[in-house]
Design a protein around this motif. Structure first.
Motif, short mmCIF file in Angstrom:
data_model
loop_
_atom_site.label_atom_id
_atom_site.label_comp_id
_atom_site.label_asym_id
_atom_site.label_seq_id
_atom_site.Cartn_x
_atom_site.Cartn_y
_atom_site.Cartn_z
N HIS A 25 0.84 -1.20 0.00
CA HIS A 25 0.00 0.00 0.00
C HIS A 25 0.87 1.25 0.00
O HIS A 25 0.64 2.20 -0.76
CB HIS A 25 -0.92 -0.03 1.22
CG HIS A 25 -1.95 1.04 1.26
ND1 HIS A 25 -2.84 1.16 2.30
CD2 HIS A 25 -2.24 2.07 0.42
CE1 HIS A 25 -3.62 2.20 2.09
NE2 HIS A 25 -3.28 2.77 0.96
N TYR A 29 1.13 3.98 -2.93
CA TYR A 29 0.85 5.36 -2.54
C TYR A 29 1.93 6.31 -3.07
O TYR A 29 1.65 7.33 -3.67
CB TYR A 29 0.75 5.43 -1.01
CG TYR A 29 0.71 6.81 -0.40
CD1 TYR A 29 -0.46 7.55 -0.39
CD2 TYR A 29 1.85 7.35 0.20
CE1 TYR A 29 -0.50 8.80 0.20
CE2 TYR A 29 1.81 8.61 0.79
CZ TYR A 29 0.63 9.33 0.78
OH TYR A 29 0.59 10.56 1.37
N ASN A 33 1.04 8.59 -6.34
CA ASN A 33 0.99 10.01 -6.01
C ASN A 33 2.16 10.77 -6.61
O ASN A 33 2.02 11.93 -7.01
CB ASN A 33 0.92 10.22 -4.50
CG ASN A 33 -0.46 9.92 -3.97
OD1 ASN A 33 -1.45 10.36 -4.53
ND2 ASN A 33 -0.53 9.17 -2.90
N VAL A 63 -4.36 14.92 -2.96
CA VAL A 63 -4.31 13.47 -3.15
C VAL A 63 -3.39 12.84 -2.11
O VAL A 63 -3.73 11.82 -1.50
CB VAL A 63 -3.81 13.13 -4.58
CG1 VAL A 63 -3.71 11.63 -4.78
CG2 VAL A 63 -4.75 13.73 -5.62
N TRP A 64 -2.22 13.46 -1.90
CA TRP A 64 -1.30 12.95 -0.88
C TRP A 64 -1.98 12.97 0.50
O TRP A 64 -1.88 12.02 1.27
CB TRP A 64 -0.04 13.81 -0.82
CG TRP A 64 0.89 13.64 -1.98
CD1 TRP A 64 0.90 14.39 -3.13
CD2 TRP A 64 1.93 12.69 -2.12
NE1 TRP A 64 1.89 13.95 -3.96
CE2 TRP A 64 2.55 12.91 -3.36
CE3 TRP A 64 2.42 11.67 -1.30
CZ2 TRP A 64 3.63 12.15 -3.81
CZ3 TRP A 64 3.49 10.92 -1.75
CH2 TRP A 64 4.08 11.15 -2.99
N TRP A 67 -5.37 10.44 0.70
CA TRP A 67 -4.94 9.04 0.63
C TRP A 67 -4.03 8.75 1.83
O TRP A 67 -4.06 7.68 2.40
CB TRP A 67 -4.24 8.79 -0.68
CG TRP A 67 -3.94 7.35 -1.00
CD1 TRP A 67 -4.02 6.27 -0.17
CD2 TRP A 67 -3.50 6.84 -2.25
NE1 TRP A 67 -3.64 5.13 -0.82
CE2 TRP A 67 -3.32 5.45 -2.11
CE3 TRP A 67 -3.22 7.43 -3.47
CZ2 TRP A 67 -2.89 4.64 -3.15
CZ3 TRP A 67 -2.79 6.62 -4.50
CH2 TRP A 67 -2.63 5.25 -4.35
N GLY A 70 -5.91 7.63 4.84
CA GLY A 70 -6.22 6.21 4.75
C GLY A 70 -5.02 5.34 5.05
O GLY A 70 -5.12 4.32 5.74
#
Length: 108
Positions: A25, A29, A33, A63-64, A67, A70
């Motif tokens: 993940h 990421y 990104n 976005v960074w 996400w 999460g």
């Protein structure tokens, strides 16, 4: 083989799989990104923005950030960091339910 050993081995395997999932993940990421941010920054620079303005554009950072939230929760789960529902809370709840079951069984 000892049953207890097998249980520990299964738990260890599960933990390793969760850790592996987290690292995958994290890698996705960073790569995704990085690509999105890179293309957005290049596009903004081509539109005449300064590098600083293009780099700190909300669309680039959002976005960074979102996400990343999460990813943070995923890390908290994998590394067993839960300030609200930690190990002590779990143990208290287990004792509470076991006590309740014991009281119910005494009624009959």
């Amino acid at each position: 083989m000892d049953h207890n050993y097998l249980d520990k081995q299964q738990r260890a395997k599960k933990q390793i799989e969760e850790l592996k999932g987290f690292y995958i993940h994290l890698t996705v990421y960073i790569l995704v990104n990085g690509f999105i941010s890179g293309t957005k920054i290049i596009r903004n620079l081509q539109d005449g923005e300064t590098f600083t303005r293009a780099f700190f554009d909300f669309g680039t950072v959002a976005v960074w950030l979102f996400w990343g939230i999460g990813l943070l929760f995923h890390a908290m789960k994998v590394f067993s960091f839960n300030p609200l529902f930690g190990k002590e809370w779990e143990e208290r709840q287990i004792r509470k339910y076991m006590d309740r079951e014991r009281e119910e069984s005494r009624k009959f």
